[in-house]
Scaffold this motif. Sequence first.
Motif, PDB file in Angstrom:
ATOM      1  N   LYS A 112       0.832  -1.214   0.000  1.00  0.00           N
ATOM      2  CA  LYS A 112       0.000   0.000   0.000  1.00  0.00           C
ATOM      3  C   LYS A 112       0.861   1.256   0.000  1.00  0.00           C
ATOM      4  N   LYS A 113       1.943   1.238   0.789  1.00  0.00           N
ATOM      5  CA  LYS A 113       2.853   2.387   0.840  1.00  0.00           C
ATOM      6  C   LYS A 113       3.519   2.602  -0.516  1.00  0.00           C
ATOM      7  N   PHE A 114       3.897   1.508  -1.156  1.00  0.00           N
ATOM      8  CA  PHE A 114       4.526   1.580  -2.479  1.00  0.00           C
ATOM      9  C   PHE A 114       3.565   2.208  -3.497  1.00  0.00           C
ATOM     10  N   GLU A 115       2.311   1.759  -3.498  1.00  0.00           N
ATOM     11  CA  GLU A 115       1.310   2.282  -4.431  1.00  0.00           C
ATOM     12  C   GLU A 115       1.021   3.755  -4.177  1.00  0.00           C
ATOM     13  N   LYS A 116       0.965   4.130  -2.914  1.00  0.00           N
ATOM     14  CA  LYS A 116       0.711   5.526  -2.560  1.00  0.00           C
ATOM     15  C   LYS A 116       1.856   6.425  -3.006  1.00  0.00           C
ATOM     16  N   ASP A 117       3.098   5.950  -2.832  1.00  0.00           N
ATOM     17  CA  ASP A 117       4.268   6.721  -3.275  1.00  0.00           C
ATOM     18  C   ASP A 117       4.259   6.897  -4.784  1.00  0.00           C
ATOM     19  N   ASN A 118       3.858   5.858  -5.494  1.00  0.00           N
ATOM     20  CA  ASN A 118       3.786   5.949  -6.955  1.00  0.00           C
ATOM     21  C   ASN A 118       2.721   6.938  -7.419  1.00  0.00           C
ATOM     22  N   GLU A 119       1.579   6.936  -6.729  1.00  0.00           N
ATOM     23  CA  GLU A 119       0.515   7.885  -7.060  1.00  0.00           C
ATOM     24  C   GLU A 119       0.983   9.321  -6.875  1.00  0.00           C
ATOM     25  N   LYS A 120       1.732   9.550  -5.821  1.00  0.00           N
ATOM     26  CA  LYS A 120       2.266  10.886  -5.541  1.00  0.00           C
ATOM     27  C   LYS A 120       3.243  11.312  -6.634  1.00  0.00           C
TER      28      LYS A 120
END
Length: 917
Positions: free
Chosen positions: A780-788
């Motif tokens: 989830k953290k990885f996906e959120k960082d990518n979205e940012k």
Amino acid sequence: MSDSSDDDVPLARTNGHASAPTISKATDRAMDRAASKARPAPPGLSIRNGPVAYDSMEIDSTPNGTVKRKSRSSIGQSINYKDGSDSDDGAPLAKRQKASRKDESDSDDQPIARKNGGKLPPSIRETGDTSDDDDEPLGTHLAKQKADIEKTAAKEAKAIRSSAAKAKKATPKKTAVKDESDDEPPAKPKKRQSNGVSSSAKKTNGVKKEDSDSDAPIAKKGKKATLKAAAKATPTAKGKATTTKKAAKFEKEESKDSDDEGQEEEYRWWDAPKKEDDSVKWTTLEHNGVIFPPAYEPLPKNVKLYYDGQPVNLHIEAEEVATFFGSMLHSTQNIENPVFCKNFFNDFKDILKKTGGAKNESGSRVDVKDLKKLDFTKIFDYYQDISNAKKARPAAEKKAEKAEKDKLEAPYMFCKWDGRKEKVGNFRVEPPGLFRGRGEHPKTGTVKKRVMPEQVTINIGKGAKVPEPPAGHKWKAVQHDNKATWLAMWQENVNGNYKYVMLAANSTVKGQADFKKFEKARELKKHIDRIRADYTKELKSEVMADRQRATAMYLIDRFALRAGNEKDTDNEAETVGCCSLKFEHVTLQEPNTVIFDFLGKDSIRFYNEVTVERQVFKNLKMFKKPPKEDGDDIFDRLNTTQLNKHLSSYMPGLTAKVFRTYNASFTMSQLLQELEGNNEKSIPEKIKLYNDCNRKVAILCNHKRTVGAGHEVQMEKLGDRIKGLKYQKWRNKMMMLDVDPKLKKKKGAEFFELDADMNEEWVKQHQKFLVEELKAKITKKFEKDNEKLQSEGQATMPEKELKERLKPVAELEAKHKKENKTKKVEAEGKDPSAEKFTATIKKLDDRIKTLELQSADREGNKEVALGTSKINYIDPRLTVVFAAKFNVPIEKFFSKTLRDKFNWAIQSVGGDSTWEF
């Protein structure tokens, strides 16, 4: 004996089965002889822990949660600005309608317990529920506590009146001021009025009824103002121009007077002097009207409604109605409800008839006769795809959409009320759809039509700019009624109810209404002993009207029954309250058990067993005496208007519903006073003490709810969290052994064993859960960082970065495998020591204790509506005082929304822990 005349009280409204106007002593004696000699149970408390659910939809599941309540709009065919509350029922008794006698299998008059083989909930006797401190049943324990509280109430009332009398006597006659709440009887008794109240009662009570202080809209006055049609323009262009203009005006005002919004001086209305004319609610009022829902967007050509396997074409109006049903196929509780389906299909056929009907692809008309042959699957799939696509959008896109929505709504969110900025509550007009209703509403599934500007009346200050209606439309009327607190109003088509745009719950007007409600309940403290003494005496009155009124007052006071209003049974659900109870709603079991079973407020079932005083039981038996039968009224010589008129003779503005607020607040006040000496406890323990008191209030005042479908799942999850902490505690103990093996001999082998409720199989399952939890967290953290990164226009991280981040997951899995094999846990952390692990274990113990308290709280609350009592019936100042006295943050009891709503209570009481209800 009362001198009430029968001429003023209509006979029974149904079948001509009226109660006799008077009760002879011979009749009383005959009923006493026929009574069972069984020993009555102690009166005054529910004896069935069942789903008494008239408040069940209004409960939060968290200590500080908020709830939404649906407004109780008045029902009628003509406009009426009066409050539709319990106390405003002015219909003559002769017009009270009897429910038509139906086939037994389909009768709304049939006791709910008999319908569909309905299983009743277990009684307290069956569940064996006991109090915490002894083996005495909880019901008996609380009944005794309630009796003690009522004795305290009587003593306080006498003390208050005695103190007031002494103060008045000491006041010089020259400067004496008339006190409306003074209990001195008038020099001369008033003439008996036509509400069945005896002259002796009038003489004793001697209080002149005050004008209503209701904030409800008042009757229209003067001419209805209308607006001319807007200048011709395309709807889209005009709509955008209007919105842009309003938004610019709002932004300009914001920059002018809200640059330092946080520093704006708060209007402390509770400290302001009381207005001479309380009926005038505002002097100046400005607002921007309401927001209408967007226009319907037609379905794509490839998405069709199917009938008998063939696609059909519909007029745009009929297609919109079809989407109402098609988009909610997942809501099985509605689409599997026969009443919901029947009402929808009837309305759908009417729309088809009005718009030219359904046609097949060749243009031939299709006769739609059977709902079961209609296939809405394609429509449902279409809306599901839209919903899923919206959820899958990047965070940046969602954020931009929210910003656009906020900008559109900004001009409508606040109004200027006497120059002050006040938040508006429901400024959005409800979109069209299918009426759901609550409980067993007979109109569920009916089509709610789109509200047009021509149906909306605007209320605004005379000098203020009237909001512009949407292009090509005009308002129904514009008025300037400063005695009304609503900003806009319209009538919906399903029940004929009037919907109002009001100020938000945290506004000055709403706060003042709450303040008045609780102050009126505090005022009742002075009179409660006389009221109870009077109705107890009148339980044996020879006048039937007086005896019925006294019995109703007993039930309302002791069991928190709502007073009840007259109902239009052709257009409304057969919902009742105390005064409108019918023969079939009350079952009597000797020697003094009464079973209530009916549809209460919002069509939600009220089922409860209570024990009553023997005289009350005898009276109810008399009120049900043959030839009365199903459909006949129990209290056929009483209605809510008469009851409230009688109550107002004791105290200005007193109505039946004030008893609910008084009983909840006074009971809570007494229970909190018993908590002295608990200040040394931890904050979680203090919160549980408060919730225990709140729970007792809910039980004593009959605020219950059905057990939620997810309760067991929630409790299981909470239990797993507690066991998870115990597992961490065990691992820390094992790490202590790793750094100092001698501790096993010193502390004993038992200290290092797994808890009894955990075994090796559970440990393995929990370890698997911990691995999956860590994996999900990293992903989830990885996906959120990518979205940012994507929102900032930068390149996203490759999948190999995720694989690198997931290495700790594999390491954790390997560690668990090794620990299970060796039965040892290696010490972790920098400079591990037995002292550090001991400190960690202490922290874990505190967390476990906190969660165990929460678990006990939730289990105790599963059938009790704490939120109903705390938010609507317990004076919020009591909660504020408790928080101050026991040094508990108010945030633990009130959420942000409730802190805004009850700001007046927080500010007016402040840190004063000596304030009393």
